[in-house]
Structure formats: C-alpha cells, structure tokens
Design a protein around this motif. Structure first.
Motif, PDB file in Angstrom:
ATOM      1  N   THR A 196       0.842  -1.197   0.000  1.00  0.00           N
ATOM      2  CA  THR A 196       0.000   0.000   0.000  1.00  0.00           C
ATOM      3  C   THR A 196       0.876   1.246   0.000  1.00  0.00           C
ATOM      4  O   THR A 196       0.617   2.215  -0.717  1.00  0.00           O
ATOM      5  CB  THR A 196      -0.879   0.044   1.276  1.00  0.00           C
ATOM      6  N   THR A 197       1.935   1.225   0.814  1.00  0.00           N
ATOM      7  CA  THR A 197       2.835   2.377   0.915  1.00  0.00           C
ATOM      8  C   THR A 197       3.483   2.680  -0.433  1.00  0.00           C
ATOM      9  O   THR A 197       3.560   3.832  -0.847  1.00  0.00           O
ATOM     10  CB  THR A 197       3.928   2.119   1.977  1.00  0.00           C
ATOM     11  N   TRP A 198       3.948   1.637  -1.136  1.00  0.00           N
ATOM     12  CA  TRP A 198       4.611   1.837  -2.427  1.00  0.00           C
ATOM     13  C   TRP A 198       3.755   2.617  -3.409  1.00  0.00           C
ATOM     14  O   TRP A 198       4.250   3.450  -4.156  1.00  0.00           O
ATOM     15  CB  TRP A 198       4.935   0.487  -3.069  1.00  0.00           C
ATOM     16  N   ALA A 199       2.461   2.312  -3.404  1.00  0.00           N
ATOM     17  CA  ALA A 199       1.571   2.943  -4.388  1.00  0.00           C
ATOM     18  C   ALA A 199       1.313   4.411  -4.046  1.00  0.00           C
ATOM     19  O   ALA A 199       0.918   5.195  -4.892  1.00  0.00           O
ATOM     20  CB  ALA A 199       0.260   2.172  -4.461  1.00  0.00           C
ATOM     21  N   GLU A 200       1.552   4.787  -2.777  1.00  0.00           N
ATOM     22  CA  GLU A 200       1.186   6.134  -2.339  1.00  0.00           C
ATOM     23  C   GLU A 200       2.343   7.132  -2.327  1.00  0.00           C
ATOM     24  O   GLU A 200       2.131   8.315  -2.126  1.00  0.00           O
ATOM     25  CB  GLU A 200       0.594   6.054  -0.918  1.00  0.00           C
ATOM     26  N   VAL A 201       3.571   6.663  -2.490  1.00  0.00           N
ATOM     27  CA  VAL A 201       4.711   7.585  -2.403  1.00  0.00           C
ATOM     28  C   VAL A 201       5.167   8.040  -3.789  1.00  0.00           C
ATOM     29  O   VAL A 201       4.746   7.484  -4.802  1.00  0.00           O
ATOM     30  CB  VAL A 201       5.910   6.934  -1.649  1.00  0.00           C
ATOM     31  N   ASP A 202       6.027   9.060  -3.816  1.00  0.00           N
ATOM     32  CA  ASP A 202       6.533   9.568  -5.098  1.00  0.00           C
ATOM     33  C   ASP A 202       7.735   8.772  -5.601  1.00  0.00           C
ATOM     34  O   ASP A 202       7.916   8.583  -6.795  1.00  0.00           O
ATOM     35  CB  ASP A 202       6.926  11.046  -4.937  1.00  0.00           C
ATOM     36  N   VAL A 203       8.574   8.341  -4.654  1.00  0.00           N
ATOM     37  CA  VAL A 203       9.793   7.610  -5.016  1.00  0.00           C
ATOM     38  C   VAL A 203       9.958   6.404  -4.086  1.00  0.00           C
ATOM     39  O   VAL A 203       9.788   6.526  -2.873  1.00  0.00           O
ATOM     40  CB  VAL A 203      11.061   8.493  -4.837  1.00  0.00           C
ATOM     41  N   VAL A 204      10.291   5.257  -4.675  1.00  0.00           N
ATOM     42  CA  VAL A 204      10.652   4.093  -3.860  1.00  0.00           C
ATOM     43  C   VAL A 204      12.143   3.831  -4.075  1.00  0.00           C
ATOM     44  O   VAL A 204      12.599   3.709  -5.212  1.00  0.00           O
ATOM     45  CB  VAL A 204       9.856   2.836  -4.266  1.00  0.00           C
ATOM     46  N   ALA A 205      12.894   3.800  -2.971  1.00  0.00           N
ATOM     47  CA  ALA A 205      14.331   3.507  -3.069  1.00  0.00           C
ATOM     48  C   ALA A 205      14.566   2.091  -2.547  1.00  0.00           C
ATOM     49  O   ALA A 205      14.288   1.795  -1.388  1.00  0.00           O
ATOM     50  CB  ALA A 205      15.122   4.516  -2.247  1.00  0.00           C
ATOM     51  N   VAL A 206      15.041   1.218  -3.422  1.00  0.00           N
ATOM     52  CA  VAL A 206      15.270  -0.178  -3.029  1.00  0.00           C
ATOM     53  C   VAL A 206      16.715  -0.323  -2.557  1.00  0.00           C
ATOM     54  O   VAL A 206      17.647   0.068  -3.258  1.00  0.00           O
ATOM     55  CB  VAL A 206      15.030  -1.139  -4.210  1.00  0.00           C
ATOM     56  N   CYS A 207      16.886  -0.860  -1.341  1.00  0.00           N
ATOM     57  CA  CYS A 207      18.232  -0.964  -0.760  1.00  0.00           C
ATOM     58  C   CYS A 207      18.815  -2.361  -0.960  1.00  0.00           C
ATOM     59  O   CYS A 207      18.168  -3.364  -0.682  1.00  0.00           O
ATOM     60  CB  CYS A 207      18.172  -0.662   0.735  1.00  0.00           C
ATOM     61  N   PHE A 208      20.055  -2.393  -1.423  1.00  0.00           N
ATOM     62  CA  PHE A 208      20.807  -3.647  -1.570  1.00  0.00           C
ATOM     63  C   PHE A 208      22.125  -3.475  -0.824  1.00  0.00           C
ATOM     64  O   PHE A 208      22.916  -2.602  -1.184  1.00  0.00           O
ATOM     65  CB  PHE A 208      21.131  -3.914  -3.046  1.00  0.00           C
ATOM     66  N   PRO A 209      22.399  -4.283   0.221  1.00  0.00           N
ATOM     67  CA  PRO A 209      23.679  -4.116   0.913  1.00  0.00           C
ATOM     68  C   PRO A 209      24.851  -4.528   0.010  1.00  0.00           C
ATOM     69  O   PRO A 209      24.750  -5.525  -0.713  1.00  0.00           O
ATOM     70  CB  PRO A 209      23.571  -5.043   2.123  1.00  0.00           C
ATOM     71  N   ALA A 210      25.933  -3.738   0.063  1.00  0.00           N
ATOM     72  CA  ALA A 210      27.092  -3.993  -0.801  1.00  0.00           C
ATOM     73  C   ALA A 210      27.766  -5.316  -0.462  1.00  0.00           C
ATOM     74  O   ALA A 210      28.408  -5.942  -1.308  1.00  0.00           O
ATOM     75  CB  ALA A 210      28.086  -2.847  -0.656  1.00  0.00           C
TER      76      ALA A 210
END
Length: 305
Positions: A81-95
């Motif tokens: 639900t949150t994903w659909a409501e925000v302007d930007v989604v930042a997906v985190c991948f640990p190095a």
C-alpha cells in the motif's frame, strides 16, 4: 527562484539491509529504530528532511518477506500500500551481500506498482572494497533489466560513514513534485511520541535476546505524561509501558535473574527516550504474557497492528 518541492519517499529492501539507519542519517537524528535483528520495524515511521528548497518525507516500511503468520501478512499489505502512495521508492541492496531470491521477489513485486519512480541504493559501501562495490552496482543494474524495472538512479552510499548521503538526498529531492511544505518546520517525524517511545523500549528489549524472542515482543505505552507538582525547570516524564511476550518461558528470559535483564532494558530505553524527547524520564516497565498474539486478530488489534 526555483519552485519548492515536497513529497514522499520510502526505503524498501529485505529485512536488515540498512533502511532505518539510512532514514536516520538523512534526517540527522534518530527517528526509526535500528537493531541488528531483522524485522524490527513494524510501524510506518516518517522522518522529515527540511531544506530551503524542499521537504522530503521518508516513510520507513517493514521489510517485505514471505509471510508465515497473520502479523507477517499484515506487514506485507502495509508495504505494498505504501509503495503505491509515495513519489519515489528507493530499493536498498547491501554492498556486502550477493543479490538473492529475496531481492528478486521484492523487485518483481515492486514492478507491479507502475506509477512510482524507482531508485536503487547500494548500502553499507564502507564494508567492501571498490572492486566488490563495482560488481554489486552491475548486479543491481542487471536485476533491473531482468525484472523490467527502470531504475531512475543507482546510488552507492554508507549511512555509517556518511559517504554520499547528501548526494542521495539531492537525487531524491530532484524526483519530487513541486509543492509547499507538508509539515511545520522543525518537525522530524509525525509518529506520535507514545509510538516512538514504545519502539525505543522494544529496541532495547531486542538487544541481546535469543533468536526465538524478537518477533514475540510487542510494547504498549499505557500511560505517559509530565509528573504533576514539579518545578518548570525540573520536569520529569512518567512513562508506564508493558512488554508483551507470547509464553511464560519468554517472560522469564525477559525479566532475567532477579529482574536484572529488565533493569538493563529499562536503563538503555530510558537513555534513548531522554535523548529523543529532551526530558528526564521515569520509566516503569512490566512484562505480561499475551498467548500467541502474532496469530490472533483480536490481540493484534489490541497491540496496535
């Protein structure tokens, strides 16, 4: 003069990839709880970054995972639900971790949310050498191509050393729509203080417990208020909170020998609450059993999920 921008961004990723630490680094203070244990974030905590040119509101979601309990399912619904409501989604991948099935599952799910701009963030860059970092950046790019996800940016950062954190803030702000500030200047989070206090107690309770306990702990602040009759320059905040566990055996672990464990938790939580709210705190903690609460809809509601 350029227009003011404002909007919402959220960090997503498998549990424990550094989302909360990054939120705290961007806001510049502790708003999201950070623990070395996966799945410690349950409520949507918003951190607010105030700048002359923009207001960036960060929404912190629980880690998406394959659910095994009713609580797990509710957390996943909250994420999507949150994903659909925000302007930007930042997906985190640990190095320092190879991209795995969990990341593919997540990016695949995210692909279903069409309108939101997507950014990839490679976190924990302070833990690897440049060669390994380069490989991870290429792997993230390849994952985007594989899943049909169009990354607006791929950014390496370290929230711990602060490396590239302000660059990430600039990029996120650049992707926001124009608009007035949505929150008063100086506010860092719109989460009620009771919820932040409950989270800080829970964080303290999670440190140093055995693996079977983390998801069985819930904290409810029963009462919170300034003690009456104190001089204005010597306020004291009274906090009465209950730590709920699922079984009697867990209650024993939580309290510890002659109450030693609970005292340690209380001391650690009190320091964090005082730092967060800027007031001396009297913290009263009790431990209660709410049998198998993670699987019981009535109890989940009562505990705020």
């Amino acid at each position: 003069m350029s227009e003011h921008k404002s909007g919402f961004a959220c960090f997503v990723g498998r549990p424990n990839v550094g989302k909360s630490t990054l939120t705290n680094a961007l806001v510049g203070t502790k708003v999201a709880i950070t623990s070395s244990r996966p799945q410690t974030t349950r409520t949507v905590v918003r951190g607010i970054v105030h700048r002359p040119d923009a207001q960036l509101i960060l929404v912190d979601t629980p880690g998406l995972h394959r659910p095994r309990t009713l609580l797990g399912e509710r957390l996943n619904d909250l994420v999507v639900t949150t994903w659909a409501e925000v302007d930007v989604v930042a997906v985190c991948f640990p190095a320092d971790e190879k991209i795995g099935p969990g990341d593919r599952f997540l990016v695949g799910e995210l692909g279903k949310v069409r309108r939101t701009t997507k950014v990839a963030v490679v976190t924990k860059t302070d833990t690897v050498d440049p060669g390994r970092l380069g490989e991870q950046l290429l792997a993230v790019q390849a994952l985007g191509e594989e899943t049909g996800t169009d990354w607006a940016e791929i950014v390496p950062v370290s929230a711990v050393s602060g490396d590239q954190v302000s660059l990430l803030a600039d990029l996120l702000v650049g992707l926001l729509p124009e608009g007035p500030p949505l929150y008063p200047d100086g506010e860092l989070s719109d989460t009620p203080e009771e919820a932040i206090v409950a989270d800080l107690v829970r964080e303290a309770a999670l440190e140093g417990v055995r693996d079977e306990l983390p998801h069985s702990i819930a904290v409810v602040v029963e009462e919170m208020g300034l003690r009456e009759g104190r001089p204005a320059d010597k306020p004291l905040l009274d906090v009465h909170a209950i730590v709920f566990v699922e079984r009697d055996s867990q209650k024993g672990i939580m309290i510890g020998h002659r109450g030693s464990r609970l005292r340690e938790v209380g001391t650690a939580a009190r320091k964090q609450i005082e730092a967060m709210l800027g007031t001396p705190v009297y913290l009263d903690l009790r431990v209660k059993v709410a049998k198998d609460w993670q699987r019981d809809p009535k109890q989940l509601r009562r505990l705020g999920f």
